[in-house]
Design an enzyme around this catalytic site. Structure first.
Site, PDB file in Angstrom:
ATOM      1  N   CYS A   1       0.875  -1.171   0.000  1.00  0.00           N
ATOM      2  CA  CYS A   1       0.000   0.000   0.000  1.00  0.00           C
ATOM      3  C   CYS A   1       0.908   1.216   0.000  1.00  0.00           C
ATOM      4  O   CYS A   1       2.095   1.105   0.305  1.00  0.00           O
ATOM      5  CB  CYS A   1      -0.929   0.017   1.213  1.00  0.00           C
ATOM      6  SG  CYS A   1      -2.291   1.200   0.989  1.00  0.00           S
TER       7      CYS A   1
ATOM      8  N   LYS B   1     -12.294  -4.937   1.752  1.00  0.00           N
ATOM      9  CA  LYS B   1     -11.757  -4.094   2.818  1.00  0.00           C
ATOM     10  C   LYS B   1     -12.653  -2.872   2.964  1.00  0.00           C
ATOM     11  O   LYS B   1     -12.872  -2.135   2.008  1.00  0.00           O
ATOM     12  CB  LYS B   1     -10.327  -3.669   2.480  1.00  0.00           C
ATOM     13  CG  LYS B   1      -9.753  -2.685   3.483  1.00  0.00           C
ATOM     14  CD  LYS B   1      -8.268  -2.467   3.286  1.00  0.00           C
ATOM     15  CE  LYS B   1      -7.767  -1.351   4.179  1.00  0.00           C
ATOM     16  NZ  LYS B   1      -6.328  -1.154   4.061  1.00  0.00           N
TER      17      LYS B   1
ATOM     18  N   GLU C   1     -16.500  -7.521  -5.210  1.00  0.00           N
ATOM     19  CA  GLU C   1     -15.065  -7.189  -5.081  1.00  0.00           C
ATOM     20  C   GLU C   1     -14.217  -8.463  -4.986  1.00  0.00           C
ATOM     21  O   GLU C   1     -13.156  -8.559  -5.595  1.00  0.00           O
ATOM     22  CB  GLU C   1     -14.825  -6.331  -3.828  1.00  0.00           C
ATOM     23  CG  GLU C   1     -15.164  -4.857  -3.985  1.00  0.00           C
ATOM     24  CD  GLU C   1     -14.060  -4.079  -4.718  1.00  0.00           C
ATOM     25  OE1 GLU C   1     -13.116  -4.689  -5.234  1.00  0.00           O
ATOM     26  OE2 GLU C   1     -14.162  -2.840  -4.771  1.00  0.00           O
TER      27      GLU C   1
ATOM     28  N   LYS D   1     -11.876  -7.709   5.799  1.00  0.00           N
ATOM     29  CA  LYS D   1     -11.299  -6.851   6.833  1.00  0.00           C
ATOM     30  C   LYS D   1     -12.210  -5.672   7.097  1.00  0.00           C
ATOM     31  O   LYS D   1     -12.665  -5.055   6.140  1.00  0.00           O
ATOM     32  CB  LYS D   1      -9.933  -6.355   6.329  1.00  0.00           C
ATOM     33  CG  LYS D   1      -9.231  -5.418   7.264  1.00  0.00           C
ATOM     34  CD  LYS D   1      -8.009  -4.858   6.599  1.00  0.00           C
ATOM     35  CE  LYS D   1      -7.457  -3.779   7.504  1.00  0.00           C
ATOM     36  NZ  LYS D   1      -6.457  -3.001   6.867  1.00  0.00           N
TER      37      LYS D   1
ATOM     38  N   SER E   1      -6.648  -3.495  14.287  1.00  0.00           N
ATOM     39  CA  SER E   1      -6.098  -2.809  15.455  1.00  0.00           C
ATOM     40  C   SER E   1      -7.158  -2.406  16.485  1.00  0.00           C
ATOM     41  O   SER E   1      -6.985  -2.621  17.680  1.00  0.00           O
ATOM     42  CB  SER E   1      -5.314  -1.579  15.002  1.00  0.00           C
ATOM     43  OG  SER E   1      -6.122  -0.725  14.217  1.00  0.00           O
TER      44      SER E   1
HETATM   45  C1  PBG Z   1      -2.917   0.114   4.755  1.00  0.00           C
HETATM   46  C2  PBG Z   1      -3.517  -0.723   5.832  1.00  0.00           C
HETATM   47  C3  PBG Z   1      -4.334  -0.349   6.920  1.00  0.00           C
HETATM   48  C4  PBG Z   1      -4.534  -1.497   7.694  1.00  0.00           C
HETATM   49  C5  PBG Z   1      -3.875  -2.538   7.055  1.00  0.00           C
HETATM   50  N1  PBG Z   1      -3.273  -2.036   5.902  1.00  0.00           N
HETATM   51  C6  PBG Z   1      -4.838   0.985   7.312  1.00  0.00           C
HETATM   52  C7  PBG Z   1      -5.885   1.629   6.519  1.00  0.00           C
HETATM   53  O1  PBG Z   1      -6.321   1.133   5.478  1.00  0.00           O
HETATM   54  O2  PBG Z   1      -6.272   2.714   6.914  1.00  0.00           O
HETATM   55  C8  PBG Z   1      -5.310  -1.568   8.987  1.00  0.00           C
HETATM   56  C9  PBG Z   1      -4.915  -2.660   9.911  1.00  0.00           C
HETATM   57  C10 PBG Z   1      -5.405  -2.520  11.318  1.00  0.00           C
HETATM   58  O3  PBG Z   1      -6.208  -1.630  11.667  1.00  0.00           O
HETATM   59  O4  PBG Z   1      -4.973  -3.335  12.144  1.00  0.00           O
HETATM   60  N2  PBG Z   1      -3.797   0.698   3.885  1.00  0.00           N
END
Ligand code: PBG
Length: 330
Positions: free
Chosen positions: A120, A200, A238, A253, A279
């Site tokens: 990313c 996602k 998707e 996710k 997280s």
């Molecule tokens: C990168 C990414 C994110 C997460 C994983 N890859 C952050 C986002 O998309 O804002 C989140 C992982 C987590 O919250 O543990 N784009």
């Protein structure tokens, strides 16, 4: 006394019977442990909003991953915190970028560990968006989808060349799995699998991660590319697209509020399915357990088992190491 044919409690009488009929079993081999890799050496900096999670320099990462490997954990996923950010995300695809170096070191020093890299751009962009930003007008901005694909493909190639076992695009640009697949194949990397963050969602549960990865968007939000959490049919579309484009593993996710999709994705496509226990899901239980309101171990194992019961083959979780230890001692 009433005559009962069915007494489901017969099989719940004691631990031996319960173990005999248990349907879902968690294994350390199902887990992927996330790591935040930063510059420097001997750095192991706690992430305030995620107790037990650290930003680590490569040397510390190697040490920690040796433990992870010994615990029998399925793999690790790496997120990079570069020294410098810019508006081209140069650090994402630099030969000697932080993730590229980390992967090379892990390849050399920790055998038998599946190394996944998150692909990313947000961690490497000065503005914190996951793609190239154009048309800034006041609060209005646009993300250039197709131009971003080129940078994502370059990033994926650089990770695979460094030795990554699996490439995991998390940006949610349209067509990125195809772009990455084509680019890898053209470089002779046709054996490198892609685990796509296929469904996602734009989620407030990512809050603590953005602290950990130092990647919050400096303006706007991510809702023009991450999905609306109200939509399930769209999530299935998707996933279908990513599979058509060549994804080997598909991911849903976040996890907790999205198990309907884990179930539907697994039932509908029968593909290796991953779920990301994000997280915010981690931090809210940590907070509750620190307050004495919830039992961390019991609740975490219950959640992780729920993910697997819903159909997840792979669980990306900050509890990977703790859970592996809990499973060993239970
Ligand atoms: C990168 C990414 C994110 C997460 C994983 N890859 C952050 C986002 O998309 O804002 C989140 C992982 C987590 O919250 O543990 N784009």
């Amino acid at each position: 006394m009433k005559f009962l044919i069915h007494r489901p409690r017969r099989l719940r009488q004691n631990a031996r019977l319960r173990a005999l009929v248990r349907e879902t079993e968690l294994n350390a081999g199902d887990f992927i442990m996330p790591y935040f890799v930063c510059e420097g050496s001997r750095v192991k900096k706690p992430v305030a909003s995620m107790p037990g999670v650290f930003q680590m320099s490569v040397d510390e990462l190697v040490k920690d991953c040796r433990e992870t490997q010994k615990l029998g954990i399925g793999g690790v996923i790496l997120f990079g915190i570069p020294a410098k950010k810019d508006d081209k995300a140069s650090g994402a695809y630099a030969q000697d970028g932080i993730v590229q170096r980390a992967v090379r070191e892990l390849r050399e020093k920790v055998s038998d560990l599946v190394v996944v890299t998150d692909v990313c751009l947000c961690e490497y962009m000065s503005h914190g968006q996951c793609g190239i930003v154009s048309k800034m007008r006041g609060k209005e901005f646009a993300i250039e989808n197709d131009a971003t694909l080129e940078l994502l493909a370059m990033t994926a190639i650089s990770h695979a060349r460094a030795g990554a076992d699996i490439i995991a695009p998390s940006d949610m640009m349209d067509g990125r799995v195809a772009a990455i697949r084509r680019a890898l194949d053209a470089e002779g990397l046709s054996q490198t699998p892609i685990m796509s963050y296929a469904a996602k969602f734009a989620s407030a549960f990512y809050g603590p991660f953005r602290d950990a990865a130092q990647s919050p968007p400096q303006f706007g939000d991510r809702r023009s590319y991450q999905m609306d959490f109200a939509n399930a049919e769209e999530a299935l579309r998707e996933v279908a697209l990513d599979i058509e484009e060549g994804a080997d593993i598909v991911m849903v996710k976040p996890a907790l509020g999205y198990l309907d999709l884990v179930w539907r994705v697994k039932q509908k496509f029968g593909y290796p399915t991953a779920v990301y226990n994000v997280s915010g899901e981690y931090s809210m239980l940590k907070a509750a357990s620190r307050n004495g309101w919830l039992d961390e171990k019991a609740v975490a194992l219950e959640m992780l088992t729920g993910f697997k019961r819903a159909g997840a083959d792979i669980i990306v979780t900050y509890w990977a190491k703790d859970a592996a230890r809990w499973l060993q001692s239970s």
